[in-house]
Scaffold this motif. Structure first.
Motif, short mmCIF file in Angstrom:
data_model
loop_
_atom_site.label_atom_id
_atom_site.label_comp_id
_atom_site.label_asym_id
_atom_site.label_seq_id
_atom_site.Cartn_x
_atom_site.Cartn_y
_atom_site.Cartn_z
N GLU A 165 1.37 0.83 7.31
CA GLU A 165 0.08 0.62 7.76
C GLU A 165 -0.29 -0.24 8.77
O GLU A 165 -0.74 0.28 9.97
CB GLU A 165 -0.96 0.07 6.47
CG GLU A 165 -1.16 0.94 5.35
CD GLU A 165 -1.98 0.42 4.21
OE1 GLU A 165 -2.13 -0.99 4.27
OE2 GLU A 165 -2.43 0.97 3.15
N LEU A 166 0.70 -1.18 8.79
CA LEU A 166 0.79 -2.19 9.97
C LEU A 166 1.35 -1.68 11.22
O LEU A 166 0.68 -1.67 12.29
CB LEU A 166 1.35 -3.36 9.50
CG LEU A 166 0.71 -4.61 8.55
CD1 LEU A 166 1.62 -5.62 7.91
CD2 LEU A 166 -0.50 -5.03 9.25
N GLU A 208 1.68 1.57 11.91
CA GLU A 208 0.66 2.71 12.45
C GLU A 208 -0.56 2.22 13.20
O GLU A 208 -0.94 2.70 14.23
CB GLU A 208 0.15 3.60 11.00
CG GLU A 208 0.97 4.45 10.29
CD GLU A 208 1.74 5.57 11.16
OE1 GLU A 208 1.14 5.90 12.26
OE2 GLU A 208 2.81 5.96 10.69
N GLU A 209 -1.08 0.97 12.68
CA GLU A 209 -2.19 0.14 13.41
C GLU A 209 -1.51 -0.20 14.70
O GLU A 209 -2.38 -0.09 15.63
CB GLU A 209 -2.50 -0.84 12.43
CG GLU A 209 -3.64 -1.83 12.97
CD GLU A 209 -3.87 -3.24 12.06
OE1 GLU A 209 -3.42 -4.32 12.50
OE2 GLU A 209 -4.25 -2.84 10.78
N LYS A 210 -0.68 -0.74 14.92
CA LYS A 210 0.18 -1.01 15.98
C LYS A 210 0.38 -0.18 16.98
O LYS A 210 -0.04 -0.24 18.20
CB LYS A 210 1.08 -2.02 15.77
CG LYS A 210 1.86 -2.82 17.00
CD LYS A 210 0.93 -3.76 17.63
CE LYS A 210 1.53 -4.37 18.99
NZ LYS A 210 0.50 -4.97 19.80
N SER A 213 -1.39 3.05 17.15
CA SER A 213 -2.30 3.92 16.98
C SER A 213 -2.73 4.34 18.49
O SER A 213 -3.23 5.38 18.68
CB SER A 213 -3.38 3.58 16.38
OG SER A 213 -4.11 2.33 17.00
N HIS A 241 3.57 -8.10 15.29
CA HIS A 241 2.50 -7.76 14.70
C HIS A 241 2.81 -7.53 13.15
O HIS A 241 1.91 -8.29 12.48
CB HIS A 241 1.93 -6.17 15.17
CG HIS A 241 0.83 -5.80 14.37
ND1 HIS A 241 -0.38 -6.45 15.07
CD2 HIS A 241 0.59 -4.73 13.56
CE1 HIS A 241 -1.46 -5.60 14.21
NE2 HIS A 241 -0.80 -4.60 13.44
N HIS A 298 1.20 -10.30 10.34
CA HIS A 298 0.45 -10.09 9.00
C HIS A 298 1.10 -10.17 7.83
O HIS A 298 0.36 -10.59 6.84
CB HIS A 298 0.00 -8.76 9.34
CG HIS A 298 -1.15 -8.49 10.41
ND1 HIS A 298 -2.36 -8.70 10.15
CD2 HIS A 298 -1.01 -7.92 11.60
CE1 HIS A 298 -3.26 -8.74 11.28
NE2 HIS A 298 -2.24 -8.15 12.25
#
Length: 154
Positions: free
Chosen positions: A9-10, A12-14, A16, A55, A59
């Protein structure tokens, strides 16, 4: 594993906002080494890997996702790593591949094309008493157990 899911998730977020980059895999090894393989249609830079590492690391620490000390490694897949995503096949069109099939047979040849369902390779076939011929072979993704890019030092 929950750690791998959160890391996915992290990442993919970074990435995106970077459609040319894609996550290949996330692995948490028993020796507390967290490996993230990210690639790009035109490769990935060290700066991109570092930004993803910062990133994800930030987190994971903030959320205390991993209780024990761990090593975080963000890189592109290595030369010896098998291709895992269809997108990697497209990136490697024109390169020599070794394709292991579900029956144990191995085919080698130049990757000519890749679509949603299959790849097409051009293999050199030598029959007894004849010249080497180039033969195109289509291979369904369901028949592939492993594909590696062959590296030539010629």
């Amino acid at each position: 594993m929950q750690v791998e899911k959160r890391v996915t998730e992290l990442v993919e977020e970074k990435i995106s906002d970077r459609p040319e980059l894609f996550l290949v895999e996330v692995k948490m090894l028993p020796n507390h080494k967290l490996i993230i393989h990210v690639d790009g249609d035109e490769g990935i830079s060290i700066q991109d890997c570092a930004a993803i590492s910062r990133h994800v690391g930030f987190h994971l620490e903030e959320e205390n996702t991993i209780e024990k000390a761990y090593n975080l490694e963000v890189s592109s897949p290595g030369v010896g790593e098998p291709l895992r995503l269809k997108r990697q096949y497209v990136k490697n069109i024109g390169r020599e591949l070794s394709v292991k099939l579900t029956g144990g047979e191995v085919k080698e040849g130049k990757l000519l094309s890749a679509d949603e369902n299959s790849i097409t390779i051009e293999a050199k076939v030598k029959e007894k008493g004849k010249k080497v011929q180039l033969v195109e072979t289509s291979i369904d993704f369901n028949d592939i157990t492993e594909t590696k890019v062959l590296i030539s030092f010629k």
